[in-house]
Structure formats: structure tokens, C-alpha cells
Design a protein around this motif. Sequence first.
Motif, PDB file in Angstrom:
ATOM      1  N   THR A   1       0.819  -1.228   0.000  1.00 20.46           N
ATOM      2  CA  THR A   1       0.000   0.000   0.000  1.00 20.46           C
ATOM      3  C   THR A   1       0.845   1.266   0.000  1.00 20.46           C
ATOM      4  N   LYS A   2       2.146   1.151  -0.305  1.00 22.21           N
ATOM      5  CA  LYS A   2       3.005   2.328  -0.204  1.00 22.21           C
ATOM      6  C   LYS A   2       2.633   3.404  -1.219  1.00 22.21           C
ATOM      7  N   ASN A   3       2.001   3.026  -2.336  1.00 28.12           N
ATOM      8  CA  ASN A   3       1.627   4.007  -3.352  1.00 28.12           C
ATOM      9  C   ASN A   3       0.256   4.623  -3.119  1.00 28.12           C
ATOM     10  N   LEU A   4      -0.498   4.121  -2.142  1.00 34.39           N
ATOM     11  CA  LEU A   4      -1.847   4.653  -1.909  1.00 34.39           C
ATOM     12  C   LEU A   4      -1.827   5.990  -1.177  1.00 34.39           C
ATOM     13  N   GLU A   5      -0.786   6.223  -0.379  1.00 34.42           N
ATOM     14  CA  GLU A   5      -0.647   7.468   0.379  1.00 34.42           C
ATOM     15  C   GLU A   5      -1.911   7.767   1.191  1.00 34.42           C
TER      16      GLU A   5
ATOM     17  N   ASP B   1      -3.349   8.230   4.808  1.00 34.69           N
ATOM     18  CA  ASP B   1      -2.887   8.514   6.177  1.00 34.69           C
ATOM     19  C   ASP B   1      -3.513   7.590   7.207  1.00 34.69           C
ATOM     20  N   LYS B   2      -4.788   7.278   7.050  1.00 35.72           N
ATOM     21  CA  LYS B   2      -5.461   6.395   8.004  1.00 35.72           C
ATOM     22  C   LYS B   2      -4.867   4.989   7.962  1.00 35.72           C
ATOM     23  N   LEU B   3      -4.554   4.533   6.768  1.00 42.50           N
ATOM     24  CA  LEU B   3      -3.971   3.201   6.626  1.00 42.50           C
ATOM     25  C   LEU B   3      -2.576   3.168   7.250  1.00 42.50           C
ATOM     26  N   ALA B   4      -1.810   4.246   7.093  1.00 46.16           N
ATOM     27  CA  ALA B   4      -0.476   4.321   7.702  1.00 46.16           C
ATOM     28  C   ALA B   4      -0.569   4.327   9.220  1.00 46.16           C
ATOM     29  N   LEU B   5      -1.586   5.027   9.733  1.00 44.77           N
ATOM     30  CA  LEU B   5      -1.788   5.067  11.177  1.00 44.77           C
ATOM     31  C   LEU B   5      -2.130   3.680  11.726  1.00 44.77           C
ATOM     32  N   ILE B   6      -2.920   2.932  10.991  1.00 43.23           N
ATOM     33  CA  ILE B   6      -3.288   1.577  11.406  1.00 43.23           C
ATOM     34  C   ILE B   6      -2.046   0.692  11.467  1.00 43.23           C
ATOM     35  N   PHE B   7      -1.216   0.771  10.410  1.00 43.90           N
ATOM     36  CA  PHE B   7       0.016  -0.046  10.395  1.00 43.90           C
ATOM     37  C   PHE B   7       0.950   0.358  11.539  1.00 43.90           C
ATOM     38  N   ASP B   8       1.079   1.671  11.788  1.00 41.05           N
ATOM     39  CA  ASP B   8       1.955   2.143  12.862  1.00 41.05           C
ATOM     40  C   ASP B   8       1.472   1.640  14.220  1.00 41.05           C
ATOM     41  N   THR B   9       0.156   1.687  14.434  1.00 42.58           N
ATOM     42  CA  THR B   9      -0.410   1.242  15.708  1.00 42.58           C
ATOM     43  C   THR B   9      -0.158  -0.252  15.927  1.00 42.58           C
ATOM     44  N   ILE B  10      -0.411  -1.053  14.867  1.00 45.13           N
ATOM     45  CA  ILE B  10      -0.190  -2.500  14.982  1.00 45.13           C
ATOM     46  C   ILE B  10       1.286  -2.793  15.244  1.00 45.13           C
ATOM     47  N   GLU B  11       2.156  -2.077  14.538  1.00 47.38           N
ATOM     48  CA  GLU B  11       3.592  -2.313  14.693  1.00 47.38           C
ATOM     49  C   GLU B  11       4.064  -1.946  16.094  1.00 47.38           C
ATOM     50  N   ASN B  12       3.585  -0.811  16.599  1.00 47.43           N
ATOM     51  CA  ASN B  12       3.983  -0.377  17.944  1.00 47.43           C
ATOM     52  C   ASN B  12       3.493  -1.346  19.016  1.00 47.43           C
TER      53      ASN B  12
END
Length: 454
Positions: free
Chosen positions: A275-279, A281-292
Amino acid sequence: MMRKTLPLRSKLVLGNLLSLAVSGLCGWGIWFSFGPEQLWLAIVVSAGICFLISMRLTSTLSDSLSALEVGLLNFKDNEFSVSLHGYGEPQLDSIADLYNQASEKLRNERQFIYQRELMLDKVIQNSPNIMLLVDDQQRIIYANDAARHLFNQGVRIEGMLLAELIAELPRALRQALDSEHEGLFSINADSASETSDDSNNDDINNDDIETWHISRGKFSQNNQQHHLILLKQLTKELNRQEVAVWKKVIRIISHELNNSVAPIASMVNSGRVLTKNLENDKLALIFDTIENRTAHLSQFISHYAEFAKLPLPRKALINWDNFIEQLAAQYPFDLLSKLPTLAIELDGVQLEQVLINLLKNAHESGADRDKVSLLIQEIKHPAEGIIITVEDNGSGMSSEVLSQALLPFYSTKQSGTGIGLPLCREIVEAHGGHITMQNRTEGGLSVKLWLPKE
């Protein structure tokens, strides 16, 4: 219909008036019969008659007050068996009745206290904890059965001086009783029941080490200061088998959680790539939360796994200069002694972990940074080794916390795991040593590690 009787005060007043009237009439009769020249005789007879009548009228009151006085004197001597009888006078009978009620209540209270003292004494005598009560002269005035068996093979020790009693005890036990501190200490299981001079030599060499907690209290009774000493054995609360069970449970849980966390972390990385090309923000926040959260969970698991999978010490000679320099770089401290010259083999990594935990706790206890100290002493007797002492001037530990500080999963910190001090204990005991903790008289905590050469 009940008859109304005059109050006692009214009866006494009327009785006095009656005695005056009767004595006055008798005196007037004598004066009238014998003439004025016999006035003195009239006065004497009148006074005598007045006295006799007054004595007769107040005899009941005098008897009741005398009986009440005797009863109160019995109360003073803790004798509550005396009862007062009635006198036919309502007010006096009421006083006698109240006295009898008070006497009965005091008898019942004394019997209740006696029964309660018997029950309390029974509980104390059958308690496995050692209890000693000493006065200001350090003379033992009370001891339970466990104390008599530990110190004097079951023989009574009341009346003995504490210094005489502990003179031939194992060194660690003697030092704990001789000081004014509360805390944890360890003794050899066999030497705890011995009183020979040779028992000191076995304090540390034997693998069967018992951990004890000592607490103290003071109270005043009959204007005399008393000191209560309590000794509680902690080894039985969590023995080696229980620790082994906990470790096994932790290993199973850690294994299952790691099996779930690893795929989640992998899927998060894959999701980021896809999903790196979708840009978004909500999806990035979800990945960051899961990773943390997965990273935090992995770190959380690793703390417990470290306790459960502690390897055997890999002993080697310690380079004390490098060791102290690396330790001070993480948590500063004041070194109060020279570095040891004794050639002793220890696991440097594990020992560093122990001291990091202790220094971290010291800095988090509210101590001044320049008051956290480290002391290393070489010991030749009863066994060759070193004692490492970490001290601070922080808030110390309460008696309750001290008694449970070395138990796994017990923590007073909001984010604590409860394995820091138990891990220290595991490492030190794996080296053949033991750990003791006690509050300092001047404030703060003192933790000592005994590490034998052999």
C-alpha cells in the motif's frame, strides 16, 4: 398502688429536726423540774439524747457507705466477687444495685479477657513465625514455642539476655537479631537449628539456603518500653519447585505469543509494501499502531522469558576496571571501596544485569543521585568470596514489601513486571550465593550480594 417514700435527704433533715425537738423538750423538762441552777444538766442530757437519736437515724446510711467503701477497695484490688445487699432505703438500694451490676459486668469482662488471652496465647504458641518480646535492657520477657525451639531446643528462654541467647547462632541470624534493621537475610537450613561454633562455617557453603524476613515493633506497657521481634521464613512460601512451575508456564505462554506476534509483524511489513503508493494517512496510522503494539508485546514477553530461560552462569575472571566503568556509564554511583584483587570467576553479563537492576531501583527510589553507592568487600571467613553492597537514601521499603520483594510477579510499581529482584535472586543463587535486603537506619535501602569464590 406503690407508696411514695420520702427522699433520703428529706428523711435526714426531718430526723435532725426531730432529734433537736426531742432533746429540746427533755432539756426544758429538766430545767422546769430542777430550776435554772440545773441548766448544765439540761444541756448535757439534751445533747446526749440528740446524739443518740441522730446515730440511730443515720445508722443505715453509715452501714451502706462502709459496705460501698469496702466494695470499691475490692475493685481497686481487682476483686469483683463482693455484692451489696439491700437496706430498705430506695436510694441506697439503687446505689447497691448499680454497684452489683458493675461488679457482675467487670467479672464477665475479666473472664472474657482471660479467655481471649488464652486463645491469643494458643495462636501465638502454635504460630510457625518466631516471636520475641524484649524490654529496654534486652531481656526476653516473652517467647513463643517456635522461638524456644529455634534458639534453645525447646527450653524456656524468658529472663535470658538477647545477647546471651544469640551468641552462638549462625552469623547471618546473629547479625539480623543484633541490629535494629528490618529486612531479608539468608541462612543455612542446617545451621539454623544448630548452636555449635562450627555452624558458622556452614552459613554459606551449603546449597540449602533459607530466606528469612525480620520485622520489629515498639510499644509501651506499664510505662515500660517493649520491643517485638518477628522472624518469618520465606523459603516455604515459594520453594524451588514452585519457581520451576512458574518458569514452565512462562515458557509456554511466551512460545504461543511469539508464534502469533511474529506473523503479525510480518504481515504489517507486507501490508506497508503493498500500500506504499496509496498514500492513505489512516492506513499508515493503522500499520503504525499494529507495529507499535506488537513491538511492545514482544518486549513485554522478553522480560518474562529472560526470567524463565535464565542460562547457567558462564564464569570467567572479571576485569573489574572495565566492569565498573561500563556499569557507571548506565547508572552513576559512588564507589566506596577499592576494586577487589581476589581472583574470582563470575558471569560478568549476568552480574552486570543484577547490578543494573539494583542501581536502577536505587535511582527510582527517590534517592539523591550522589547518594547511591557501591561497595565491594573481600571476605576470607567463613568462606572466601566477595560481598557487593548497593545503598541509597531513598524511601526504603515497608515491612510488607520487604517480605515479598523477592517473590516473582510482585511489584509496587505501576508498570513493573515483578521479575527484576527475583531475577537478581536467581542469578546470585546460581552463583552459589545469596541476596539480603534491609532498610538503613539513616533512611534508604541496603542490598547485599554474597558471591563465593567456589
